[in-house]
Scaffold this active site. Structure first.
Site, PDB file in Angstrom:
ATOM      1  N   HIS A 116      -7.701  -5.685  -0.016  1.00  8.79           N
ATOM      2  CA  HIS A 116      -6.521  -4.933   0.392  1.00  8.79           C
ATOM      3  C   HIS A 116      -5.992  -5.453   1.734  1.00  8.79           C
ATOM      4  CE1 HIS A 116      -3.947  -1.379   0.137  1.00  8.79           C
ATOM      5  NE2 HIS A 116      -4.097  -1.269   1.444  1.00  8.79           N
ATOM      6  N   SER A 172       0.833  -1.192   0.000  1.00 10.31           N
ATOM      7  CA  SER A 172       0.000   0.000   0.000  1.00 10.31           C
ATOM      8  C   SER A 172       0.875   1.252   0.000  1.00 10.31           C
ATOM      9  CB  SER A 172      -0.959  -0.049   1.193  1.00 10.31           C
ATOM     10  OG  SER A 172      -1.977   0.909   1.067  1.00 10.31           O
ATOM     11  N   ASP A 176      -9.942  -4.353  -4.680  1.00  8.09           N
ATOM     12  CA  ASP A 176      -9.133  -3.317  -4.045  1.00  8.09           C
ATOM     13  C   ASP A 176      -9.178  -2.071  -4.921  1.00  8.09           C
ATOM     14  OD1 ASP A 176      -7.249  -1.769  -2.724  1.00  8.09           O
ATOM     15  OD2 ASP A 176      -5.623  -3.232  -2.873  1.00  8.09           O
TER      16      ASP A 176
END
Length: 322
Positions: free
Chosen positions: A289, A163, A259
């Site tokens: 995610h 991320s 996601d």
């Protein structure tokens, strides 16, 4: 494919106490400041009870541009020197900590027989852009020059993260190329943030709410990290803004089907390949995610993701003695 049953259970579990963590499985970001967001994250996640064994784990520091940077050093069994993966946690540059990826770091350390240095970079909004990027680049530079003090081979360095951590790994690779920094053997980019929520990619529309990470959360993170709108044009904040993606370290880009960040990671890999930088993309169907690190112990398919990273690191480090 349909949402994986394990992912569905995570979403349902994190909806419990929605007044604390929000209907999409996260703290409701628009009603919170950064510290409340961190507190909510702590309520929604905890350290796994059982952790894979490695040779050693210790918390220490590395000198940085604004003081010492806390890091966690994992080393495999044996005397070394070991190649090293420098790992950056996720959390929108605003939340997250070293514990977040403890399980995944240990798995990769043992499986790839590589040291892992997990970085506790400065967080926004107290420390806005470029603080996190500067810290991460400083750690890589220090390891290149001084890694031998930790039985680390400073000539064999990979960078990675999930991320916002994937964003920082991509940024470090760019900075290393542009500034003549340490050679990077591999970028491990897991659901990386490389573009803006308003860039118009379909995954932001299709998975905007209800899949653990929401568009509203990403919008909020983008009010915390940049200093102003001008920062959004800087490739050291958003690597997709780079004019030239040639000459970078090869990349392994992993993403989840459900996601909001899915499309930008895959598009970035395509852009790397088009520029002559080898990039492999793997999409994990049915997952959400956080599948690699944050939620790894709850998702069976996370083990396959870890295996891919281990294989890629072994290949990247092979024959590259420092």
């Amino acid at each position: 494919m349909p949402l994986h049953p394990e992912a569905q259970k995570i979403i349902e579990r994190t909806r419990i106490g929605a007044d604390t963590v929000g209907s999409d499985g996260e703290p409701a970001p628009l009603a919170m400041d950064a510290q409340a967001m961190r507190d909510g994250f702590a309520l929604a996640w905890s350290m796994p009870d059982r952790l894979p064994g490695v040779g050693s784990v210790r918390d220490t520091t590395i000198p940085g541009p604004a003081g010492d940077i806390p890091v966690r050093l994992y080393t495999p069994e044996g005397p070394g020197p070991f190649p090293v993966l420098v790992w950056f946690h996720g959390g929108g540059w605003t939340i997250g900590c070293l514990d977040e990826n403890e399980y995944a770091c240990r798995v990769v350390c043992a499986g790839a027989e590589t040291a892992v240095v997990s970085v506790d970079y400065r967080l926004a909004p107290e420390n806005p852009y470029p603080a996190a990027a500067d810290d991460c680049y400083a750690v890589v530079g220090w390891l290149h020059e001084h890694g031998d003090t930790w039985a680390v081979d400073g000539g064999r360095i990979a960078v990675g993260g999930e991320s916002a951590g994937g964003n920082l790994a991509a940024v470090v690779a760019l900075k290393s190329r542009d500034l003549g920094g340490p050679p990077i053997a591999l970028q491990v980019l897991v659901s990386p943030v490389v573009a803006h929520p308003d860039d118009g990619r379909p995954s932001y529309r299709d998975f905007a709410d209800g899949y653990f990470l929401s568009k509203a959360s990403m919008d909020w993170f983008f009010t915390q990290y940049p200093r102003d709108a001008a920062d959004l044009a800087d490739p050291y904040l958003l690597p997709s803004r780079a004019d030239d993606l040639s000459g970078l370290a090869p990349a392994l880009v992993l993403g989840a089907e459900y996601d909001v960040l899915r499309d930008e990671g895959e598009d970035y890999a395509k852009a790397l390949n088009a520029a002559g930088t080898p990039a492999r993309t793997v999409r994990f169907d049915g997952l959400i995610h956080g599948f690699f690190g944050l939620l790894a112990t709850d998702l069976t398919d996370a083990a396959r993701a870890h295996e891919l990273v281990v294989e890629a690191l072994r290949d990247a480090f092979a024959g590259r003695a420092g």
